[in-house]
Motif scaffolding. Structure first.
Motif, PDB file in Angstrom:
ATOM      1  N   SER A  99       0.848  -1.189   0.000  1.00  0.00           N
ATOM      2  CA  SER A  99       0.000   0.000   0.000  1.00  0.00           C
ATOM      3  C   SER A  99       0.884   1.239   0.000  1.00  0.00           C
ATOM      4  N   ASP A 101       1.296   5.188   1.273  1.00  0.00           N
ATOM      5  CA  ASP A 101       0.876   6.261   2.184  1.00  0.00           C
ATOM      6  C   ASP A 101       1.087   7.587   1.469  1.00  0.00           C
ATOM      7  N   LYS A 103       0.200  10.635   2.297  1.00  0.00           N
ATOM      8  CA  LYS A 103       0.585  11.750   3.164  1.00  0.00           C
ATOM      9  C   LYS A 103       2.111  11.831   3.344  1.00  0.00           C
ATOM     10  N   ASP A 104       2.733  10.689   3.650  1.00  0.00           N
ATOM     11  CA  ASP A 104       4.170  10.696   3.915  1.00  0.00           C
ATOM     12  C   ASP A 104       5.006  10.144   2.763  1.00  0.00           C
ATOM     13  N   CYS A 126      10.072   5.783   4.306  1.00  0.00           N
ATOM     14  CA  CYS A 126       9.220   5.842   5.500  1.00  0.00           C
ATOM     15  C   CYS A 126       9.894   6.708   6.570  1.00  0.00           C
TER      16      CYS A 126
END
Length: 127
Positions: A99, A101, A103-104, A126
């Motif tokens: 998946s 992310d 946003k980040d 990450c």
């Protein structure tokens, strides 16, 4: 008080099969193996990650639902999708992902080892 870091230990119902899985699938090598009065194995991969495998019955530990572990080990890989393709080829159980992310800006996912211990995987972006 000075505290040093040691390897996380994974309790195994099938000691030999778990060692073989970490060596074959995740490319760890055996650096120390005890099979005298108890069974314990130190593993290390090329990036320096250390893991211990112990026979659960000998240690008096009787795991139930491993997916409910309160500690989850997390690995970082360059490409989560490619790593998960590799895990699938090896017959591993992917639990979620890969998946993204938004946003980040990083990829992540999860898989289980041979006995159902959960792992999280993230890429090198990450936070």
């Amino acid at each position: 008080m000075k505290i040093g870091v040691r390897e996380p230990v994974i309790f195994a119902d099938n000691f030999k099969a778990m060692i073989d899985w970490y060596v074959d699938v995740l490319d760890f090598t055996i650096v120390h193996l005890v099979e005298d009065h108890y069974h314990y194995c130190n593993l290390k991969n090329s990036q320096g990650i250390l893991l211990g495998i112990a026979d659960s019955k000998e240690m008096g530990v009787f795991p139930s639902e491993r997916k409910n572990n309160t500690v989850v080990l997390q690995f970082e890989v360059k490409n989560v999708s490619k790593f998960f393709e590799y895990l699938k080829e090896k017959g591993s159980n992917i639990t979620f992902g890969p998946s993204y992310d938004k946003k980040d800006g990083f990829w992540y996912g999860g898989f289980n080892d041979l006995e159902g211990n959960p792992f999280w995987v993230v890429d090198d972006k990450c936070p």
